[in-house]
Design a protein around this motif. Structure first.
Motif, PDB file in Angstrom:
ATOM      1  N   GLY A 158      13.762  17.117   0.665  1.00  0.00           N
ATOM      2  CA  GLY A 158      12.112  16.967   0.786  1.00  0.00           C
ATOM      3  C   GLY A 158      12.171  15.629   1.676  1.00  0.00           C
ATOM      4  N   VAL A 159      12.837  14.646   1.318  1.00  0.00           N
ATOM      5  CA  VAL A 159      12.589  13.303   1.798  1.00  0.00           C
ATOM      6  C   VAL A 159      12.841  13.617   3.300  1.00  0.00           C
ATOM      7  N   GLN A 160      13.998  14.162   3.767  1.00  0.00           N
ATOM      8  CA  GLN A 160      14.093  14.314   5.206  1.00  0.00           C
ATOM      9  C   GLN A 160      12.936  15.095   5.949  1.00  0.00           C
ATOM     10  N   PHE A 161      12.753  15.957   5.091  1.00  0.00           N
ATOM     11  CA  PHE A 161      11.639  16.963   5.771  1.00  0.00           C
ATOM     12  C   PHE A 161      10.589  16.157   6.083  1.00  0.00           C
ATOM     13  N   MET A 162      10.036  15.241   5.056  1.00  0.00           N
ATOM     14  CA  MET A 162       8.853  14.472   5.250  1.00  0.00           C
ATOM     15  C   MET A 162       9.012  13.454   6.234  1.00  0.00           C
ATOM     16  N   SER A 163      10.156  12.861   6.483  1.00  0.00           N
ATOM     17  CA  SER A 163      10.556  11.914   7.596  1.00  0.00           C
ATOM     18  C   SER A 163      10.362  12.596   8.895  1.00  0.00           C
ATOM     19  N   GLY A 164      10.622  14.084   8.878  1.00  0.00           N
ATOM     20  CA  GLY A 164      10.552  14.642  10.327  1.00  0.00           C
ATOM     21  C   GLY A 164       9.057  14.818  10.645  1.00  0.00           C
ATOM     22  N   ALA A 165       8.113  15.095   9.711  1.00  0.00           N
ATOM     23  CA  ALA A 165       6.877  15.422   9.649  1.00  0.00           C
ATOM     24  C   ALA A 165       6.051  14.051   9.735  1.00  0.00           C
ATOM     25  N   ILE A 166       6.485  13.361   9.348  1.00  0.00           N
ATOM     26  CA  ILE A 166       5.811  11.977   9.390  1.00  0.00           C
ATOM     27  C   ILE A 166       6.579  10.923  10.199  1.00  0.00           C
ATOM     28  N   ASP A 167       6.628  11.017  11.213  1.00  0.00           N
ATOM     29  CA  ASP A 167       7.544  10.251  12.347  1.00  0.00           C
ATOM     30  C   ASP A 167       7.226   8.854  12.397  1.00  0.00           C
ATOM     31  N   ASN A 168       5.670   8.235  11.829  1.00  0.00           N
ATOM     32  CA  ASN A 168       5.824   6.674  12.176  1.00  0.00           C
ATOM     33  C   ASN A 168       5.808   5.930  10.976  1.00  0.00           C
ATOM     34  N   LYS A 169       6.556   6.554   9.973  1.00  0.00           N
ATOM     35  CA  LYS A 169       6.452   5.868   8.648  1.00  0.00           C
ATOM     36  C   LYS A 169       7.670   5.863   7.864  1.00  0.00           C
ATOM     37  N   LEU A 170       7.950   4.911   7.152  1.00  0.00           N
ATOM     38  CA  LEU A 170       9.237   5.129   6.168  1.00  0.00           C
ATOM     39  C   LEU A 170       9.244   6.130   5.125  1.00  0.00           C
ATOM     40  N   ILE A 171      10.163   6.940   4.872  1.00  0.00           N
ATOM     41  CA  ILE A 171       9.837   7.681   3.706  1.00  0.00           C
ATOM     42  C   ILE A 171      10.993   7.442   2.932  1.00  0.00           C
ATOM     43  N   LEU A 172      10.643   6.322   1.744  1.00  0.00           N
ATOM     44  CA  LEU A 172      11.917   6.334   0.756  1.00  0.00           C
ATOM     45  C   LEU A 172      12.172   6.943  -0.027  1.00  0.00           C
ATOM     46  N   PRO A 173      13.354   7.332  -0.595  1.00  0.00           N
ATOM     47  CA  PRO A 173      13.577   8.232  -1.550  1.00  0.00           C
ATOM     48  C   PRO A 173      13.560   7.408  -2.962  1.00  0.00           C
TER      49      PRO A 173
ATOM     50  N   ASN B 298       0.642  -1.302  -0.057  1.00  0.00           N
ATOM     51  CA  ASN B 298      -0.204  -0.077   0.078  1.00  0.00           C
ATOM     52  C   ASN B 298       0.764   1.208   0.053  1.00  0.00           C
ATOM     53  N   VAL B 299       1.314   1.723  -1.127  1.00  0.00           N
ATOM     54  CA  VAL B 299       2.343   2.659  -1.367  1.00  0.00           C
ATOM     55  C   VAL B 299       1.746   4.072  -1.846  1.00  0.00           C
ATOM     56  N   LEU B 300       2.179   5.270  -1.103  1.00  0.00           N
ATOM     57  CA  LEU B 300       1.945   6.758  -1.468  1.00  0.00           C
ATOM     58  C   LEU B 300       3.131   7.217  -2.242  1.00  0.00           C
ATOM     59  N   ILE B 301       2.986   7.590  -3.497  1.00  0.00           N
ATOM     60  CA  ILE B 301       4.077   8.200  -4.135  1.00  0.00           C
ATOM     61  C   ILE B 301       3.545   9.496  -3.861  1.00  0.00           C
ATOM     62  N   ALA B 302       4.945  10.207  -3.582  1.00  0.00           N
ATOM     63  CA  ALA B 302       4.553  11.769  -3.272  1.00  0.00           C
ATOM     64  C   ALA B 302       5.500  12.505  -4.120  1.00  0.00           C
ATOM     65  N   ALA B 303       4.851  13.209  -5.084  1.00  0.00           N
ATOM     66  CA  ALA B 303       5.629  13.989  -6.053  1.00  0.00           C
ATOM     67  C   ALA B 303       5.916  15.257  -5.265  1.00  0.00           C
ATOM     68  N   CYS B 304       6.673  15.984  -6.152  1.00  0.00           N
ATOM     69  CA  CYS B 304       6.911  17.193  -5.680  1.00  0.00           C
ATOM     70  C   CYS B 304       6.868  18.369  -6.607  1.00  0.00           C
ATOM     71  N   GLY B 305       6.105  19.383  -6.314  1.00  0.00           N
ATOM     72  CA  GLY B 305       5.656  20.301  -7.362  1.00  0.00           C
ATOM     73  C   GLY B 305       6.670  21.493  -7.889  1.00  0.00           C
ATOM     74  N   THR B 306       7.671  21.441  -7.268  1.00  0.00           N
ATOM     75  CA  THR B 306       8.521  22.639  -7.671  1.00  0.00           C
ATOM     76  C   THR B 306       9.829  21.978  -8.514  1.00  0.00           C
ATOM     77  N   CYS B 307      11.099  22.063  -7.903  1.00  0.00           N
ATOM     78  CA  CYS B 307      12.549  22.012  -8.586  1.00  0.00           C
ATOM     79  C   CYS B 307      12.363  20.881  -9.445  1.00  0.00           C
ATOM     80  N   VAL B 308      12.142  19.521  -8.902  1.00  0.00           N
ATOM     81  CA  VAL B 308      11.930  18.340  -9.450  1.00  0.00           C
ATOM     82  C   VAL B 308      10.886  18.024 -10.360  1.00  0.00           C
ATOM     83  N   THR B 309       9.979  18.949 -10.281  1.00  0.00           N
ATOM     84  CA  THR B 309       9.033  18.789 -11.536  1.00  0.00           C
ATOM     85  C   THR B 309       9.726  19.566 -12.510  1.00  0.00           C
ATOM     86  N   VAL B 310      10.463  20.421 -12.439  1.00  0.00           N
ATOM     87  CA  VAL B 310      10.893  21.235 -13.462  1.00  0.00           C
ATOM     88  C   VAL B 310      12.055  20.365 -14.216  1.00  0.00           C
ATOM     89  N   CYS B 311      12.763  19.867 -13.455  1.00  0.00           N
ATOM     90  CA  CYS B 311      13.662  18.864 -13.942  1.00  0.00           C
ATOM     91  C   CYS B 311      13.339  17.550 -14.253  1.00  0.00           C
TER      92      CYS B 311
END
Ligand code: SF4
Ligand code: SF4
Lengths: 218, 450
Positions: free
Chosen positions: A93-108, A21-34
């Motif tokens: 982004g991965v690290q910031f999300m890890s800080g905000a979502i502390d009970n889940k693995l955030i994979l790069p 059960n996977v959530l893919i979190a895209a990011c709408g700024t730099c990595v969208t542009v590249c």
């Protein structure tokens, strides 16, 4: 802009092994542009994952940025409903999300590469290494730290030939670029001054860095 | 409606008159004074050195750069549309160096064509080439039609006060003075100013750098941008029919494009998603997107958009969508085929009977251009179908310039993703064809189904 590249698919698949059960979190700024981690890339990955495993549940969210709390808050509820989050943000982004979502693995899902510019559709180039003490005024706006493969400060090494660097004939010699630019601007005298060894403590060598803008902080 | 004539060749005088007769006002803008062009058909804004000019349609009349003065110049007081020229046409061969062999028949045919239309034609040459099979016959016919062949040792071309060429040719015994209305030279003509102009107008150029107006599917004056037309002034001078046709095409096409419901298929943008990355702006072959700096988003112009979907597939933020997406047709569970409407679509319609006869069914999705086909679409389709085929136009035949090549690149990426994920890469197939190649598609479908 931060430039990144998607990790090889098989590596992503390995890291996701066992999650249904996977959530893919895209990011709408730099990595969208590249074109590494925007909504489009996330949709491609989602389609591929589901082709591999029809039972896998994959959803996609695209916060505007993964490096500011307000945007990450928008996806907390989605994250709670999934086993794991695959972040297509940069390393920050991965690290910031890890800080905000502390009970889940955030994979790069990306390899974050550099700070750069768009040269053409689909082509990005590295321009700055964030050394913390900019010298571009001496070098005609061409960065010796980044664009010379050896980060030389007082001219080219012996491997410069026909304007190209010895590491690869596709790579311009940074010092050739510096010389040509200063010559065109009639500013070659800027090169007469010998650069002292650079103090790298303002760079990564000084440990993790932080910026405090005092007048903004109470 | 106002027409901006960009470039200032003597042909403009004729154009002004003809457009005035069709109740259209014209303004002239010199190419080197043009700085920026924004807007779309019906509302172009031309930024010039003396401020902004507005026009509904733009007609480029700047001829390519030639080495000699007077090339392609028509006489100011002449009117090739309604009266035949009284001044001669000079075809000058072997000027800077000996003309290439293949140019001789081309020039001979042109001379013959003009002479048969009662034009006085001088054919100046230094050497005779009759090696080609038909060349001797062409010479004879041209002579018979009244073309005057002149062998010269030296030739001087001078520009006269009115900007037209004056030609004097000498050989050992005599000399000849001609004041032609047009001078056609077998020398390479360079895109010259038209190149810079094309950039300014955001027009596509062909591989030699000329404004691409010769695609077979376009009217002779169409460019990549709706409402911008390019008139070949070199050709206009010696072919009155061409000029007539060109003027009619500008008037007819712009009127058609401007009718309210001419354009149902165009792109729409989701402002929330747009990352303002300029990818669509750079990729759109028709200059149909414009940056909205105030809101920091891109803005599509529906009037300029051809609905090719190239921007839709390129946008990394998934912010663009076409207004019409055609539903899939056909009941197949196993093969879905994406067909470009300029090639695959017609080819498959010609196959319907054969396919039915063989009991083969496919699910068919019609796309405006192969440029609409993306990795996501291919992979999504594979979730439902065993095989997916992308059927797009042949090289160089894409009506949107590079949609077919983009489709190819997207298909390759999708295949490599399948491979990397340990899935069968052969599930995605790619074929380039024309409308008249249903057999090729038939083979593809058969192979995919077996
Ligand atoms: S659909 Fe085609 S013509 Fe329309 S804006 Fe997109 S790329 Fe341009
Ligand atoms: S490609 Fe997409 S995100 Fe980029 S400017 Fe165009 S609409 Fe916006």
């Amino acid at each position: 802009m931060i430039v990144a590249e998607q990790k090889p698919i098989d590596e992503i698949l390995r890291t996701l092994d066992g999650f249904k059960n996977v959530l893919i979190a895209a990011c709408g700024t730099c990595v969208t542009v590249c074109m590494a981690g925007g909504e489009k890339e996330a949709l491609k990955l989602a389609a591929l994952l589901q082709m591999r495993d029809a039972d896998m549940k994959v959803s996609v969210v695209t916060p505007k940025r993964q490096c500011d709390m307000e945007f990450v808050e928008e996806i907390l509820a989605d994250a709670a409903e999934h086993d794991v989050v695959l972040s297509l943000g940069c390393g920050a982004g991965v690290q910031f999300m890890s800080g905000a979502i502390d009970n889940k693995l955030i994979l790069p899902g990306l390899n974050t590469k550099f700070m750069g510019v768009t040269q053409d559709i689909g082509v990005w180039a590295e321009m700055c290494q964030g050394c913390g003490d900019c010298v571009l005024e001496q070098t005609g706006g061409v960065c010796p730290v980044t664009r010379c493969s050896k980060s030389n400060f007082n001219g080219p090494c012996g491997g410069s030939s026909d304007g190209k660097c010895e590491i690869d004939t596709e790579v311009d010699c940074g010092w050739q670029l510096i010389y040509d630019r200063l010559e065109a601007l009639d500013q070659l005298q800027r090169l007469y001054q010998i650069s002292e060894p650079k103090d790298w403590t303002t760079s990564r060598d000084g440990g993790p860095r932080k910026v405090h803008k005092k007048e903004m902080i109470l | 409606m106002t027409i901006a004539l960009v470039g200032s060749t003597p042909v403009n005088v004729i154009l002004e008159k003809e457009f005035a007769a069709a109740q259209m006002e014209t303004i002239t803008v010199k190419s080197n004074e043009l700085q920026r062009v924004s807007g779309h058909i019906g509302d172009f804004r031309l930024q010039t050195l003396d401020g902004e000019r507005r026009a509904g349609v733009i007609v480029v009349t700047e001829p390519p750069e030639a080495k000699l003065p007077g090339i392609g110049h028509a006489l100011l007081d002449s009117d090739p549309v309604s009266h035949p020229h009284t001044k001669p046409v000079v075809l000058l061969m072997d000027y800077e160096q000996e003309s290439r062999q293949f140019m001789t028949p081309v020039a001979l045919e042109l001379a013959l064509f003009l002479a048969r239309r009662r034009r006085t034609v001088f054919f100046l040459k230094r050497s005779v080439k009759t090696a080609g099979t038909d060349q001797e016959r062409l010479y004879q016919e041209a002579r018979g039609a009244g073309v005057v062949f002149v062998d010269y040792d030296q030739v001087q071309i001078a520009e006269t006060d009115q900007g037209f060429a004056h030609v004097s040719a000498q050989d050992e015994s005599q000399s000849l003075e001609i004041g032609p209305c047009s001078l056609i030279v077998a020398e390479t003509i360079h895109p010259g100013k038209t190149g810079a102009l094309a950039d300014c107008l955001k027009l596509r150029r062909d591989r030699w750098g000329f404004i691409d107006e010769y695609k077979h599917y376009l009217y002779p004056v169409m460019t990549s941008r709706r409402g911008v037309y390019a008139i070949d002034t070199l050709r206009a001078c010696c072919e009155p029919e061409y000029l007539e046709e060109a003027i009619a095409a500008v008037i007819g096409d712009s009127a058609e494009q401007l009718t309210a419901d001419a354009n149902l298929l165009y792109v729409e943008l989701d402002k929330e998603k747009c990352a303002f990355c300029y990818t669509c702006y750079r990729a759109c072959p028709h200059a149909a997107l414009t940056p909205n700096q105030a809101e920091a988003v891109m803005e599509p112009w529906e009037e300029a958009c051809f609905g090719c979907g190239i921007c839709v597939s390129m946008c990394p933020a998934n912010a663009l969508q076409l207004t019409l997406e055609k539903p899939a047709q056909g009941a197949s569970q196993s093969v879905q085929i994406f067909c470009c409407e300029n090639s695959g679509d017609t080819a498959i319609s010609r196959l319907q009977e054969d396919l039915a006869h063989e009991g083969l069914t496919v699910s068919q999705v019609s796309v405006t251009c192969g440029g609409e086909i993306t990795v996501e679409r291919l992979l999504q389709a594979l979730r439902q179908y065993e095989k997916v085929i992308a059927a797009v136009c042949m090289d160089d035949a894409c009506q949107h310039f590079d949609g077919n090549r983009r489709a190819c690149a997207q298909t390759e990426r999708a295949v490599s993703m399948l491979e990397a994920a340990g899935l069968e890469p052969g599930r995605i197939r790619f074929v380039q064809l024309s409308q008249g190649m249903p057999r090729l598609l038939h083979e593809e479908i058969r192979e995919a189904l077996l």
